[in-house]
Structure formats: C-alpha cells, structure tokens
Design an enzyme around this catalytic site. Sequence first.
Site, PDB file in Angstrom:
ATOM      1  N   ASP A   1      41.712  42.688  41.423  1.00  0.00           N
ATOM      2  CA  ASP A   1      41.696  41.528  40.543  1.00  0.00           C
ATOM      3  C   ASP A   1      42.181  40.329  41.354  1.00  0.00           C
ATOM      4  O   ASP A   1      42.877  40.484  42.358  1.00  0.00           O
ATOM      5  CB  ASP A   1      42.615  41.792  39.351  1.00  0.00           C
ATOM      6  CG  ASP A   1      42.478  40.752  38.261  1.00  0.00           C
ATOM      7  OD1 ASP A   1      41.429  40.100  38.202  1.00  0.00           O
ATOM      8  OD2 ASP A   1      43.420  40.594  37.478  1.00  0.00           O
TER       9      ASP A   1
ATOM     10  N   ASP B   1      40.537  45.819  32.232  1.00  0.00           N
ATOM     11  CA  ASP B   1      40.610  46.505  33.525  1.00  0.00           C
ATOM     12  C   ASP B   1      40.810  48.007  33.379  1.00  0.00           C
ATOM     13  O   ASP B   1      40.565  48.760  34.323  1.00  0.00           O
ATOM     14  CB  ASP B   1      41.771  45.944  34.359  1.00  0.00           C
ATOM     15  CG  ASP B   1      41.591  44.483  34.691  1.00  0.00           C
ATOM     16  OD1 ASP B   1      40.478  44.113  35.106  1.00  0.00           O
ATOM     17  OD2 ASP B   1      42.545  43.707  34.520  1.00  0.00           O
TER      18      ASP B   1
END
Length: 898
Positions: free
Chosen positions: A327, A631
């Site tokens: 990320d 996520d």
Amino acid sequence: MTGFASAVADRPTAPAPEREDGLTPAEAASRLARHGRNRLPEPAPPGPLALFVRQFLNPFIYILGIAAVAALAVGQLPSAVFIVAVLLLNALIGAVQENSAHRSASALRQMIRGHATVVRGGMPIRIDSEEVVPGDLVLLASGDRVPADLRLLDAQGLAVDESMLTGESLAVTKAAATRSAEEAPLSERHDVCFAGSTVTHGRGRGEVLATGLETQIGGIARSLGSARLSEPPLMIRIRQFTWQVAAAIGIAIAALAGLMGLVGGYLPQEMAMMAIGLAVSTIPEGLPAALTVALAIGMRRMSASNVVIRKLVAVEALGSCTFICSDKTGTLTVNELTIARAVLPGGTAFDVTGAGVRPGGAVLGERTERLRALAIAGALANESHLDYSGGDWVSEGDIVDVAFLVFAKKLGLSLSALRAEQRRLALIPYESERAFSASLDRRADGAVLHAKGSPEKMLALCTAMETAAGTVPIDRAAIARQFEALAGEGYRIIALARREGLGAAEHLAEEALGGMTFLGMVAMIDPLRPEARAAVAQARRGGIGVAMVTGDHPATARAIAADLELIDGDGPVVTGPMIRAAEPGGEAALDALIQPARVFARIEPRQKVTIVESFLRAGHFVAVTGDGVNDAPAMRRANVGVAMGRGGTDVARDAADLILTDDNFASIIAGIEQGRVVYNNIRKVVALLIATGFSALLLFFLTVLAGLPMPLTAVQLLWLNLVANGLQDVALAFEPREGGELDRRPRRPDEPIFEARVLRHVLLAGTVMGLLAFGLYAALIWSGHAPEAARNLTLMLMVLFGNLHALSSRSETRSVFAMPLARNPFLALAVPAAQLLHVGAMYVPGLSGVLEIAPISLAEWAGLLCLAAVLLGVEEAAKALERRRAGPVSRPGPAARG
C-alpha cells in the site's frame, strides 16, 4: 431509499441528552472499576507439569526410552540410570525453554491492542477497547471491530459481519429505527451490534449494553476450554524430519546388527549394547529445544524491528518473501496529508503553507468568496474533528477530512460557528466504492448539499461551475487538464461541489446527487517516508520485487513511484480499468498485463486479489501490506499479510500474519532480514546435530567392520551429546546476522530443511570426524591399549570435535577466524563451558567411574589437538571452495528482480 433518506429515517427522534454527550470521564472511570475491563480471559498457558510431560512426546525420546529398558535388561544398570537422567534433564531444559517462548508470545500479543472511538464529555476520543464500559456511546465506521454489545442509536448504511457469532457468511444490515425483542435470535436483532463482529460498510452510533464476559461472545468463551494453537508449516516439516531421522536410526540399528552377525565374534550382550550405543549417539535430542529457541529469538528480534508476529509461521514465511505488494499511504508515505494548493475553476490557484494537523500556516493570495465556499464544502462534507486540547491540536477521523478542517482554520473559519449555522440533516459517509462523501445541511435560506470526492466522480455529478463571472456551464476538459497537471506533480486531488436551492428538504431523492456546481479542487501532498527509497532499493538488491498498489490517480501514483525509483518518470502504470478490460482474456491476458508492472493505480479491492494471484502464478512468495477493510481479502490471499498497527483497521489486523507497529515499509525489509537470519540459524543447528550423529554412525560401522570392541559406551555417548552439542546447538540459535542477508536471492518457499548445502556439510564434517575418531581408536587398540583407555581418548577427541565444529558452524561460507566470538556471547560461553565440564568430570569421583574416563597427559592432549585441528582445516578449505564456487554475492536474475 437513498443514502440520505435512509440516514434520516434511521435517526432516533429524541435521543436522550446524556447519550448525545456520552459519559463523563469520571462516570466512565467509576463504571470501569465496577464492571472491570472489557476483555475475555486468555486461555491459560500449559502448566509446568504439562510442559514437562510434553517434552517426552518425541520419537527421539521413545528410542532413548527403549534403549534404557534394553540396557536394564542386559544388566547395564549404570547405562540405564544415566539414560533416564539425561531424559529428565532434557525434558527439564525443554520445558523451561518452551515456557519462556510462551511468555514471549504473550508479551508480543499485548502489543496488538484493539481500539474504539467513544464520545465522552461531548468529545469523540479513541481509547483502548478494554476501557469501554456499559453506557459508553460508541462510534462505528467501516473496518472497525465492534468492541462490545451495543444498541444502535444511529445507522447509516451500516452492515456488519457476524459470521464469527452466527455462522452467517453474508454481512447483516443494521437499523436503529426498530427495537428487537431480547429473546429474538441473534441473526434477527438488527438494532444490536455484537462484540467481536466487524463493520463492513457504513457508519453507526450505539450505546454499550454489555462488556467482557457479559457479551454474547463472552458467554460462549465461558463454555469453552483453552484453545489449541495450530502449528506453523516449519514445525510440521521439522516433525516430519524428526520421524525420518528416527526411521533412519532404526534402519541403521538393524543394519549394524546384521553386520555384526556377518562379521561374527560378538556376544548377544555386546550386540545389544552396540545397538543401544548407536541409537544414543545418532539421536539429535537437542533439536526440538533449539528450534523453539530459534523461533522465539526471531519473534523478539522482529519485535525490536517494529514487526509483531501474530502467527508463528510468519517468522519463517517472511524470510522467504520474494515479492511485496505495498500500500502507498502510511507505508511508503508518512500519512500526513496536507492541502498544499487550492485551485478554482478558471485556473486561479492559492498556495497553502504549513504541514500536518496543526493549523499553523496560511493561504497565500487574496481570499475570495469562492475560496471560502470551497473551504466550507470541505469542512461540512466531513466526519472528522479538530480541537485545541492540552496545549496542542488534537484530531480524530480520516486524514483527508482532517486536512480540510485544518484548511478551513487557516482561512479563519470557525468550525463550531459553521456547524451551528448549517446544521446537518443527513450524511453520506465516504466509502471507497462510491469515491465521494456528501452532507445535506440546513441553513437559513434552505437546504444545501455539499460534496467532495475524486475529480472523476465530482465531474460526473456536476453540470455547472463557479467562476469569477458567476455560475456557468462546466468546462470538463479544462478542469480535467488542471487536475491532470496537479496529479502529475504527485499531488492527491480532491474536488468539491455543492447544490443550493433545495428548499426545506429533509431528505433527497437520488436525482438530487446530480446537477451540482463545481467549486474547485485542492491538491494534497503526503510526502515519502525518509527511509522508503533506500528500503525499496535494498529489497530489490535482495531479489525481492516491490509493487505499489494504490487507489490514487495514475499520474499521482507515477510521480510517487518515480520518486521511489520503482519506475522511470514515464514508466507504465496499470489501472483498475485496464485490469477490468483484460479479464475477459483470462489468466494469460491478466498475467501479461500485471506481471511486468510495478505500479497499480485506481485499484478496486477485488482487483488487489487479482494482482496477488497473478504474482503467485509467477512463482513468487507474496507479502501484501494494508490497513483497511478493502486490503483484507488480498492479505488473506497472499502468503504473508502485513497490517499497519497504528493506522490500520481491526479487520486488516485480523487478516494479517504480522503487524508493523510503526506502519513503515522499511520495517518490512528489516523483518525479512531477521526472517532470513532465523532460518539460516535453524539450518546451522540441523547441520551441527546431524553431522555429529553421522560421525558416530560411521565410527560404529567402521568399528564393527574391523571387528573391534564397542568404541564408546552408551553412557559415554549420552555424555558426548550433552557436552558436545547440549549447549552449543541452543547457542547457535542466538547467532546474529552474518551480513549480506538481503544481498542474496530469497530461498525457495518449498526448500527442505535438509537441502544440498546442508547435506554436503553433514557428509564432509561427519566423515572427517568419524574417520579420525575410528583411526585413533583402532590405532590405540592395535597398539595394545585397553579398550577403556582407547575410549577415554576417543571420547575426548569427539568432545573437541564437537566444540570446534560448533564454532565452524556459525557460517557456511565465512572463516571461523573472521567472526568475532563477542558477536555471540552465548556460544562464546557454551564452548569453553562444555570443554571444562568434560575435563572436570575426569577428576570427580563417582562421575568419572560411571563415564569410565580419566585425566590424560600433556602429550596426549597435544596429539588430540592436532587431530582436532585437521577437522578445522578441512572445514576452512571447504568454505574457501564454497566462496570460490559462489563467486561474488549472488544477485537476483531478471525474473526475480523487482
């Protein structure tokens, strides 16, 4: 019904004033003292007796037990007693070490604490979830773990995953308007959220009904015993390896017995004692204890590198990582968004100074009413809070929302006065799927809709724009050029819009979300972490590929990636729409698009899973970092999930194998390095123990072939294992990094413990030790020495071999003379302690008699040291050849390079 209509419909008509303000700090403290902390009792760790008994559940111990019984059967009481004594000592050491590992794991678990947002004294604050008390007013948002059983007062598109409680795989929609009966099934209580469930969508507000053991999940916990933790693959492979070694020992004993029968001349008692001695000599009793220590040390070292292990498998798995899908926000960047520029339709731009939460700084240029309208829209379409408390500015909420509040303060706007003038009627909270948030606000002349979100989304909702000349039809192409230029500089762009003239609307129909007026956009910057660029470069040097996966605009992603040196300034960026377009072509088309790329932008949650699966098909061992609900699926699909400990959601932490306490990409690289060190140490311990066992096996077979008496008694062999390996193998587990761990290729995920290099080491070292020991023993016997005297010198030689071999085993390639002992003080103490222990035993009455050993002369010492030096010389020569064979430090090839 739209999101606005649902929000208004679910609102309670007359909430009690105390519910609006929450509990006072004093009342919260009183209730905490009365009800106790909001937690479930942890499973009780196994007691000392259970740990002690567990040490005997090992095939090596079974073989030693059989050997003790056999020794007793043939009248060798001292041997039987000594074997039993060693078994008890080994169990005691193993129990102490396992208890230490339990304490270490428990201490690390305490670092992973849940949090909850509650309203106290009228202010939302974030507290440890254990401090939530009955009566608290809890705010829920997407990704939160529900901290306690609570009854909803507000619900805005709220959906909760209760599968851990009800078994229902689909998220349950919640509503505050109705009140369910207390006796209703859990799955039908739509106005209650239960502790341990997770929010998948929307927002909510509720009053805590029960905490700790009084919750629904607490009642279940009361009825259950201690949970059994599953074993990581490494330990399963070690157990398989243990059984394989045990089987090999059984075959070797049978072969030795057959060979003795063929050679002839051995009495049955001698054959039995020879078999017992062989079993005792080849069993690596210290392997389980050494592995436990190695993994516990790895957990502690990773913790020091800001990596907290949730699942023990991550100690091994992280070191095997070949690819990281990272990320961007908060991991590669500092996660402190600041509005650096505001741009109005027509191109008028304002630079903004200052950074972070503190409103220090200013908006440069002439402040216009259009700029003020832009700031008001950002402050009202907002779910965060910013207040001055305790001599500092304190914020709570999404960082984008906080940045808009800071921007409004820099313009001199009063947030409290603004909210009083324009009271909120309904809110559409931000969700990644919808890419915008909006607020319906009432002011004196009617209701106004304020919205902010991605430029693409806002442009789709707008038909006009606000310019210096007034409201005119929107020029989409001009605005698109503006935000493309800003995104190309690495900014995150948020566009704002409003719609007026809604009269006295209390809720809006779906069409009201169109026909809006574009107010402008702001450019936000989230700078790279200072160490991120070096960490990415280090990962790539170690053969670890790195990809940045973000929801940001492609131009922004490209600029950040270029700064990280992931790609060149004009490097390719794969977007979500590109992946969607490739999906009809199947896996081949997706792989051709994804695998060469290192930057992914505008990626949807399900597409993150697609990206991970593509790299898995390429043969990578993939780690995924994340902090949000979106996520979690990719983290579960990956080999290793890495969650953010500071800014991450509970859902992300639950899906992860390990947690970064500082949300820093560089900590992942440090964790990978420690994972490689741990695995290297495990290999060193295995090689040390198996080489010693192989040398004893060779010694016995050569002795039988030569028709000589038993070279070492069973008691001597047990003593040898105790002093030659008993301390050294555990001390090897403390070995620090050799250096260059991140400059080598990652090991294959399916690589066995006993791989080619370990096998070469075992065969070489074991053969040299076995041949030299047999040569000494045979020469002494053939020169007329009594078997007892020959065994005394042979045992001393084997002890010297064990200590020198332990020192040499610190590295598979580096010279023992190039590694200062001070770097591993445990081994520096273990080696001389073992040698002194054996020398001291020669002078202790009783013990020397049981071991059948006696002091030796200086001449004998000199001869033994010369023989031991041969082993050291051979191993040093082998390491030199290994270094020459490897050449320079191995670099990753094109396929592995990131």
